[in-house]
Design a protein around this motif. Sequence first.
Motif, PDB file in Angstrom:
ATOM      1  N   ILE A 142       0.844  -1.197   0.000  1.00 13.56           N
ATOM      2  CA  ILE A 142       0.000   0.000   0.000  1.00 13.56           C
ATOM      3  C   ILE A 142       0.876   1.243   0.000  1.00 13.56           C
ATOM      4  CG2 ILE A 142      -1.638   1.371   1.346  1.00 13.56           C
ATOM      5  CD1 ILE A 142      -2.946  -1.177   2.256  1.00 13.56           C
ATOM      6  N   LEU A 143       0.625   2.127  -0.956  1.00 14.06           N
ATOM      7  CA  LEU A 143       1.329   3.400  -1.029  1.00 14.06           C
ATOM      8  C   LEU A 143       0.541   4.527  -0.380  1.00 14.06           C
ATOM      9  CD1 LEU A 143       2.693   3.396  -4.704  1.00 14.06           C
ATOM     10  CD2 LEU A 143       3.873   2.672  -2.618  1.00 14.06           C
ATOM     11  N   ASP A 144      -0.799   4.462  -0.484  1.00 12.76           N
ATOM     12  CA  ASP A 144      -1.598   5.580  -0.009  1.00 12.76           C
ATOM     13  C   ASP A 144      -3.032   5.127   0.208  1.00 12.76           C
ATOM     14  OD1 ASP A 144      -2.073   8.250   0.679  1.00 12.76           O
ATOM     15  OD2 ASP A 144      -2.721   8.754  -1.345  1.00 12.76           O
ATOM     16  N   VAL A 145      -3.639   5.638   1.264  1.00 10.84           N
ATOM     17  CA  VAL A 145      -5.065   5.441   1.529  1.00 10.84           C
ATOM     18  C   VAL A 145      -5.659   6.805   1.827  1.00 10.84           C
ATOM     19  CG1 VAL A 145      -6.798   4.381   3.018  1.00 10.84           C
ATOM     20  CG2 VAL A 145      -4.725   3.106   2.442  1.00 10.84           C
ATOM     21  N   LYS A 146      -6.737   7.161   1.118  1.00  6.47           N
ATOM     22  CA  LYS A 146      -7.341   8.479   1.285  1.00  6.47           C
ATOM     23  C   LYS A 146      -8.826   8.349   1.603  1.00  6.47           C
ATOM     24  CE  LYS A 146      -4.304  10.942  -1.975  1.00  6.47           C
ATOM     25  NZ  LYS A 146      -4.260  11.710  -3.255  1.00  6.47           N
ATOM     26  N   ALA A 147      -9.269   9.150   2.567  1.00  6.39           N
ATOM     27  CA  ALA A 147     -10.691   9.314   2.824  1.00  6.39           C
ATOM     28  C   ALA A 147     -11.143  10.575   2.083  1.00  6.39           C
ATOM     29  CB  ALA A 147     -10.948   9.417   4.320  1.00  6.39           C
TER      30      ALA A 147
END
Length: 382
Positions: A142-147
């Motif tokens: 995982i590089l990025d998780v955005k809400a």
Amino acid sequence: MKRAVLLGSIYTVAAMLPLAAAAGQATRASFGHTADGQNVEIVTLTNSHGMRARVMTYGAALQSLLVPDRNGKLADVVIGYDTLQGYLDRRQYFGATVGRYANRIAHGKFTLDGKTYNLTLNDGANSLHGGAKGFDMQAWKILDVKAGATPSVTMEYVSPDGDQGYPGTLTVKATYSLSDDNQLKIGYSATTDKPTIVNISNHTYWNLAGEGSGSVMDQELMIPGDAITPVSDAAAIPTGSFAPVAGTPYDFRKAKPIGRDIRDGRSQQLLFGHGYDMNWVLSRKEVEPRVVARVEDPQSGRVMKLWSGKPGLQFYSGNFLDGTTVGKDHHIYRQGDAFVLEPQLFPDTPNHPDFGSARLAPGETYRNIIVYRFGIDAAANK
């Protein structure tokens, strides 16, 4: 075919959804470990109306997708397993990202810039979906998780030079995002340090009535392609020719139930694949994303429109689901209980010059943007 309820160009489902949230959410959690101890995470994306996608890092795969019916009732429209172990125990490509080369390479061989490469074989004498250990069997990072308004997760896998026989170190990214208009988008990109071939797609098995609900044969499919690339035998390698769909069971230019012509014994292609399992020709080159398929479930009213810019679409009618798979909530999956739609290059393109090119060179970026737009047909079968 009944007309869907529209709001502008988007189907109106948001107002019918329960579980309203203030904004899109994205959460991550452990989903288990591979046999060699690698941690597998699962990311849950929820839009402000409660529609929910769960994406796992094993195979960069869509594990579940909750979509409302005409009454606002949510159901998971993706078949698969409740736990990681099911995916580890049996390779079925459920929800998976497939590559480096989605679909088949004849005899596992291709020539690029005058050199012949030999791939791992995993489909009889051929290489399928990247070979013996393709992208679907890797633990992605995982590089990025955005809400926020459009929650998303971006993952990466670095395929080393020589992986499964393919040349070049290939860096691949997959981004899943879920918008407030109930659109699930998958964006694939890849770069390489040596000339190579690339064809990445998604292999989700869909049942718009809900996984475990039974056959999809009454669900209505439209594919705008006017030809297929026929195969020579059950190995499903294209002959290199193009065959018009007019007057054949493969004509889905006007929507019809998936099962209407699937038992037409005059079709050798259907006999080879035990049903539909072939590539539709949508164009002869890559174009701007457009609708490449539409599917409607008359019972629930759920509608899915599929967008892509790729020239081909592999349609598979779940022919080899044989009743030995026990999936989510202990459901047994049988033949025809789900369908697969894979936007991609044509199968075995590197061995058929008339099919175009799968070549990716250093400095170039491969892309495949796949969009699933969900809505309802409020009028059908109330």
